[in-house]
Design a protein around this motif. Structure first.
Motif, PDB file in Angstrom:
ATOM      1  N   GLU A 159       0.826  -1.201   0.000  1.00 40.22           N
ATOM      2  CA  GLU A 159       0.000   0.000   0.000  1.00 40.22           C
ATOM      3  C   GLU A 159       0.865   1.257   0.000  1.00 40.22           C
ATOM      4  O   GLU A 159       0.566   2.237  -0.694  1.00 40.22           O
ATOM      5  N   ILE A 160       1.963   1.255   0.784  1.00 39.07           N
ATOM      6  CA  ILE A 160       2.884   2.402   0.776  1.00 39.07           C
ATOM      7  C   ILE A 160       3.481   2.594  -0.607  1.00 39.07           C
ATOM      8  O   ILE A 160       3.587   3.716  -1.121  1.00 39.07           O
ATOM      9  N   ALA A 161       3.880   1.490  -1.251  1.00 44.49           N
ATOM     10  CA  ALA A 161       4.456   1.576  -2.598  1.00 44.49           C
ATOM     11  C   ALA A 161       3.436   2.104  -3.597  1.00 44.49           C
ATOM     12  O   ALA A 161       3.753   2.953  -4.445  1.00 44.49           O
ATOM     13  N   ARG A 162       2.187   1.637  -3.497  1.00 44.53           N
ATOM     14  CA  ARG A 162       1.159   2.075  -4.459  1.00 44.53           C
ATOM     15  C   ARG A 162       0.859   3.561  -4.302  1.00 44.53           C
ATOM     16  O   ARG A 162       0.824   4.315  -5.286  1.00 44.53           O
ATOM     17  N   LEU A 163       0.680   4.022  -3.052  1.00 43.07           N
ATOM     18  CA  LEU A 163       0.384   5.435  -2.827  1.00 43.07           C
ATOM     19  C   LEU A 163       1.568   6.319  -3.199  1.00 43.07           C
ATOM     20  O   LEU A 163       1.392   7.406  -3.767  1.00 43.07           O
ATOM     21  N   SER A 164       2.796   5.863  -2.884  1.00 40.25           N
ATOM     22  CA  SER A 164       3.977   6.648  -3.232  1.00 40.25           C
ATOM     23  C   SER A 164       4.111   6.786  -4.743  1.00 40.25           C
ATOM     24  O   SER A 164       4.403   7.886  -5.261  1.00 40.25           O
ATOM     25  N   LEU A 165       3.898   5.689  -5.474  1.00 38.98           N
ATOM     26  CA  LEU A 165       3.990   5.747  -6.931  1.00 38.98           C
ATOM     27  C   LEU A 165       2.913   6.657  -7.506  1.00 38.98           C
ATOM     28  O   LEU A 165       3.158   7.405  -8.465  1.00 38.98           O
TER      29      LEU A 165
END
Length: 566
Positions: free
Chosen positions: A310-316
């Motif tokens: 989820e952190i990776a998706r929101l950051s991207l």
């Protein structure tokens, strides 16, 4: 040039005056000769000065012409370059305007199509509403007519029943009087035959009836207990089935990948960066794997930890929206997203307890409820499982006349021990009960949490409810996956094994557990030590773990130099 001529004239005058004075001193006779010579010298000096002034003037004129031609050439080149840049900018803007016009046209067409669909849908709904109203009116009229007929029929039947009852009552009174007279006659005959009075016969009859009643009562108790057992089992099954039918929840297995959609494939190049530096920075900062393949307008985010994904998706998403994608910006956005995830966890917990109607929950327990959203139990989302158990417990408690609020509260909190990082060696039920007791939950709720896997003795009425509802939620077809749980445990064990070595900052299991990427401290680990560290980690994994195939251990040592200009 005029100043030079003036200087020459002044020099000539000075020389002339000097000659005149010298002539006066030397001799009066030679004055005229000296004056002539002085005049000749002055004329010569004047001629030389004129020639020098003419030469300097010509040189300056020629230099001015050359400078003018040079400046003219530079001005023409600069004008040409600016014109080309302006033409290029106008072309780009014209193309942008064309693209915007095309997008606006497509949006207008889409909006028009949707509007037509909505209008058509609205007409269909109006027609359906009219038809339903007509059918409802007809059914209401039929129902009223049937009700009237049924009421009239019931009234006539009631009158017949009343008349029959009065007739039977009169017949029973006559039969009772006749029976009493016959009983008196029989009693007198029995007293004559048995030589016993009525009181003595009554005592003997009571004694025999008492013994017979005891035998029948014992048999009746046994039959009642057996019937109660059968009925209890049947009623319990009925309650469970009705509860399951009334709680229709979706069951979705938590996968290990997330799909990030992008507007066009051109964005993939920005995300990858020069020589892949951006994608490497993203993987190093988030601990997940970004798969950029031939899938059109999509990037696959792979990782076993839902929080990391989820952190990776929101950051991207933030990086693509901002447009500035480089390693420093990646680290900044990831750190900001981690902070936002903590706030989102609290918001999810608050929204969950509001939806379930639970009040007075401690803020730490609210945060743990929100953290369940990013955890799974045997492949089943933990928050969805806990919400379902809470609803099942409330439904069963209502059917059995127990406290619905306590049952729902215990059902929601029964697995909070799975999201705690304290004392992981304890069973999650005991750990959850300790946490609930710490945050002042009711003793019945604490007992239900601790006893739902039989780690504690059940002392509350809602405890068996929580245990049964937990089994119901987890045993439905497709609700859980044992293989997923063992797979995630293996990946976590991989990371924990590497984290145990000195100098390791972070480590991430990627490629479905086929690669372990280890980030080390550049100040404490040298290049030679990095090679040794990868070998030591591989040897420890071989000794302590069981896994299919082989695992690649990559140790990354990155040196950074930072300075501040003040």
């Amino acid at each position: 040039m005029s100043q030079l001529i003036l200087y020459c004239l002044l020099a000539a005058v000075v020389a002339l005056v000097a000659g005149v004075l010298l002539g006066r001193q030397l001799a009066g006779k030679a004055r005229q000769d000296l004056e002539g010579q002085a005049q000749l010298k002055a004329q010569k000096l004047l001629a030389d000065a004129d020639a020098e002034a003419t030469r300097i003037r010509d040189e300056r004129i020629q230099q001015s012409k050359d400078r003018f031609r040079q400046l003219k050439s530079e001005f023409e080149q600069e004008s040409k370059r600016q014109k080309q840049a302006l033409d290029q900018e106008l072309t780009e803007r014209r193309q942008g305007v064309v693209e915007q016009e095309r997008s606006i046209k497509q949006l207008t067409e889409t909006t028009q199509s949707q509007l037509e669909q909505l209008q058509r849908r609205e007409k269909e709904l109006d027609a359906t509403r009219d038809r339903l109203q007509t059918e409802t009116q007809q059914q209401r009229e039929k129902l009223e007519a049937s009700t009237q007929q049924l009421r009239e029929k019931l009234d006539s039947q009631e009158e017949k029943r009343r008349a029959q009852h009065e007739t039977k009552l009169a017949e029973l009174e006559a039969q009772q009087a006749e029976a009493e007279e016959q009983l008196s006659s029989v009693q007198r005959q029995l007293e004559t035959i048995a030589n016993l009075t009525a009181a003595e016969a009554r005592e003997q009859l009571v004694e025999s009836l008492k013994n017979e009643a005891q035998i029948q009562a014992s048999s009746f108790v046994k039959d009642t207990v057996a019937q109660a057992k059968l009925t209890a089992t049947k009623d319990a099954k009925k309650i469970v089935l009705e509860t399951i039918q009334r709680t229709a929840s979706e069951h979705a297995i938590e996968n290990c990948v997330s799909v990030f959609n992008i507007e066009s494939d051109d964005v993939k190049g920005k995300i990858i960066g020069r020589e892949g530096r951006n994608i490497r920075a993203l993987e190093a900062a988030t601990g997940v794997e970004f798969i950029v393949d031939d899938t059109p307008e999509a990037i696959i985010i792979s990782g076993f930890d839902p929080v990391r994904r989820e952190i990776a998706r929101l950051s991207l998403h933030l990086l693509v929206k901002d447009g500035r994608i480089h390693p420093a910006r990646v680290e900044e956005i990831v750190a900001k997203t981690r902070k936002n995830i903590e706030e989102e966890i609290v918001e999810i917990g608050e929204r969950t307890i509001i939806d379930l109607g639970i009040h007075g929950l401690h803020p730490e327990l609210i945060k743990m409820v929100g953290r369940m959203r990013f955890r799974s139990s045997y492949g089943q989302n933990l928050l969805q499982h806990s919400r379902e158990v809470a609803n099942l417990c409330a439904t069963m408690a209502a059917e059995m006349g127990l406290d619905v609020k306590k049952a729902r509260r215990a059902g929601l909190l029964h697995d909070i021990g799975k999201v705690s990082t304290e004392e992981p060696e304890l069973p999650h039920a005991i750990l959850g009960a300790d946490m609930a007791r710490k945050w002042k939950e009711h003793p019945d709720v604490v007992n239900a949490i601790g006893a739902h896997h039989d780690e504690m003795e059940m002392t509350a009425m809602i405890s068996p409810l929580v245990q049964a509802c937990d089994s119901i939620s987890g045993s439905r077809p497709g609700a859980r996956r044992e293989m997923m749980e063992s797979y995630i445990k293996r990946l976590k064990q991989l990371e924990e094994t590497a984290n145990g070595f000195k100098g390791v900052n972070q480590c991430f299991a990627i490629q479905a557990g086929r690669e372990l990427r280890v980030m080390v401290d550049a100040e404490n680990v040298t290049d030679d030590r990095a090679a040794e560290l990868s070998h030591e980690i591989s040897q420890k994994i071989e000794k302590e773990m069981q896994y299919p195939g082989q695992i690649k251990i990559t140790v990354i040592r990155e040196m950074r130099a930072v300075a501040y200009a003040k």
